[in-house]
Every structure is written in C-alpha cells, then in structure tokens.
Design a protein around this motif. Structure first.
Motif, PDB file in Angstrom:
ATOM      1  N   ASP A   3       0.694  -1.302   0.094  1.00 44.11           N
ATOM      2  CA  ASP A   3      -0.142  -0.327   0.127  1.00 44.11           C
ATOM      3  C   ASP A   3       0.918   1.268  -0.071  1.00 44.11           C
ATOM      4  O   ASP A   3       0.373   1.816  -0.682  1.00 44.11           O
ATOM      5  N   LEU A  61      -7.655   4.241  -2.480  1.00 48.06           N
ATOM      6  CA  LEU A  61      -6.691   5.362  -1.768  1.00 48.06           C
ATOM      7  C   LEU A  61      -6.935   6.808  -1.477  1.00 48.06           C
ATOM      8  O   LEU A  61      -6.722   7.990  -2.544  1.00 48.06           O
ATOM      9  N   GLU A  62      -6.860   7.030  -0.341  1.00 47.70           N
ATOM     10  CA  GLU A  62      -7.451   9.316  -0.462  1.00 47.70           C
ATOM     11  C   GLU A  62      -6.713  10.200  -0.797  1.00 47.70           C
ATOM     12  O   GLU A  62      -7.029  10.725  -1.691  1.00 47.70           O
ATOM     13  N   GLN A  80     -12.895   4.942   4.705  1.00 47.09           N
ATOM     14  CA  GLN A  80     -13.124   3.704   5.217  1.00 47.09           C
ATOM     15  C   GLN A  80     -14.340   2.571   5.381  1.00 47.09           C
ATOM     16  O   GLN A  80     -14.351   1.206   6.720  1.00 47.09           O
ATOM     17  N   GLY A  93     -10.365   4.937   0.823  1.00 49.89           N
ATOM     18  CA  GLY A  93      -9.318   5.297   1.583  1.00 49.89           C
ATOM     19  C   GLY A  93      -9.569   5.634   3.151  1.00 49.89           C
ATOM     20  O   GLY A  93      -8.861   5.891   4.104  1.00 49.89           O
ATOM     21  N   SER A 134     -13.713   8.354  -0.868  1.00 53.92           N
ATOM     22  CA  SER A 134     -12.825   7.442  -1.249  1.00 53.92           C
ATOM     23  C   SER A 134     -13.055   6.437  -0.179  1.00 53.92           C
ATOM     24  O   SER A 134     -13.264   7.064   1.050  1.00 53.92           O
TER      25      SER A 134
END
Length: 214
Positions: free
Chosen positions: A71, A114-115, A141, A138, A136
């Motif tokens: 990640d 992901l953000e 959650q 990300g 997002s």
C-alpha cells in the motif's frame, strides 16, 4: 453526477503499471517479498475493488504486513509519477467535465482507492476545483461502494444523480442507491456482463453530453 475514477476518468494503467513494478522491485530488494512479480493481469483485473482485496488476489499467500507495505510503496510511486506528469485521462474527460460544470451540474467522485491517490490524481490533473466532493474508501474506511455513495448522497443532500463507472461495483452502488447508472464501456478492465444492469452504456466519455440532451 458521481464518477468512479479508475477506468472511468483516468487511464489507470498509464500510472499504475510503472508504480506496480517499482513496488515489487523495492519489496524484493528489502526482502519483504520473495519470488517473481505477479503478472500485470492480476492487478488490472482487480481494479475497482478495495485495495486490500486487490492484494489478496495479487499476493494471496503472504502476510498482511506485506500487503500494507505494498500500500505504502504503491501510493508513493504513484504520487511521484503524477508529479512527473505521468498518467493520462481518457480522451475528452477534461473538456467534458468542464462542460458539465459550466451547465451547473454538481460533480463528485466515489472511488474505492486510497485518499491520497484519488485526491492526487485530481489535483495533478487540475480538476479538483470543479468537483464538489472527492470521496474514497481509503478516507472513509467504507467496505463497499454502495456505502460510500450513500454517505456522499446523505452528506451533500443529493436526491437525484447519475452514477458513472466501468465496474460492477459502480453499477451496484448506483442501483442500490436509486440512481441512474451510466456504464463506461471503454476501459477493458471489467469481466463479461459487469455492465449488464446499467441503464445505459457509453463508448466514449464525451457521450455523456449527448445523454444529457436526451
């Protein structure tokens, strides 16, 4: 209008694949990952999924700590690539989005990415100012795009919208939230039948303008 990002606005592979190979090269150099780099088809076929689920498909037999390291590295290499002007929007995306914005249509993004990635792509491509919200998985959650889109609709008080995307998760998110679903039939990442339940399909992004006129 709520847009998916990868395979809808952004030609993901133009940024993803160099970062993907760099990520595995780095993990192998560190000793974090042993073996051959998984084929590109493994990650391209998983686009649209949550990143944790992508790694479960790409690297099913490794510890979760390896997934989390992947990640970090993937995001870092993608951000560096964007800063170096790597990665391309699909043809007509920038002009079409500007035209929609000029018509007073509220624009949002809902992505399972992901953000930092989602916001980074929009920032480096100069499109952030015309979007009212960049959502997002990300950042929030969320465990599914259905939940992410519902959160967006509730927070912004949106009662009617189009969901525009290229994967079954986009179709599901639109239908479950009572939206009109526009399936993007040009990316080529999807499996056969993923867009069957979309209300309409488009062969190129600029076709959205003609749909509005109808």
């Amino acid at each position: 209008m709520i847009f998916d990002l990868d395979g809808t606005l952004f030609q993901t592979e133009t940024l993803l694949l160099p970062a993907y190979h760099a990520t595995f090269d780095q993990m192998k150099a560190e000793g974090t990952y042993i073996g051959e780099t998984p084929p590109e088809s493994a990650i391209l076929g998983s686009l649209g999924m949550l990143l944790e689920h992508i790694w479960q498909r790409v690297m099913p037999d490794v510890d979760m700590a390896v997934h989390r390291r992947a990640d970090e590295l993937l995001l870092d290499y993608q951000m560096k690539g964007l800063a170096n002007r790597e990665g391309s929007l699909y043809e007509g995306v920038a002009d079409t989005l500007s035209a929609l914005h000029a018509q007073g249509i509220r624009l949002f993004i809902a992505s399972n990415g992901l953000e930092g990635y989602v916001k980074g792509v929009m920032e480096f491509k100069g499109l952030s100012p015309i979007f009212e919200g960049l959502y997002s998985a990300g950042e929030f959650q969320t465990r599914s795009k259905v939940v992410l889109v519902k959160k967006l609709l509730d927070i912004y008080g949106v009662k009617s919208a189009w969901m525009v995307g290229d994967r079954s998760s986009d179709v599901e998110a639109g239908i479950e939230n009572g939206l009109t679903v526009v399936g993007c039939d040009y990316a080529g990442f999807r499996k056969e039948g993923e867009l069957e339940d979309a209300h309409v399909r488009i062969a190129q992004f600029s076709d959205i303008l003609a749909l509005i006129e109808k």
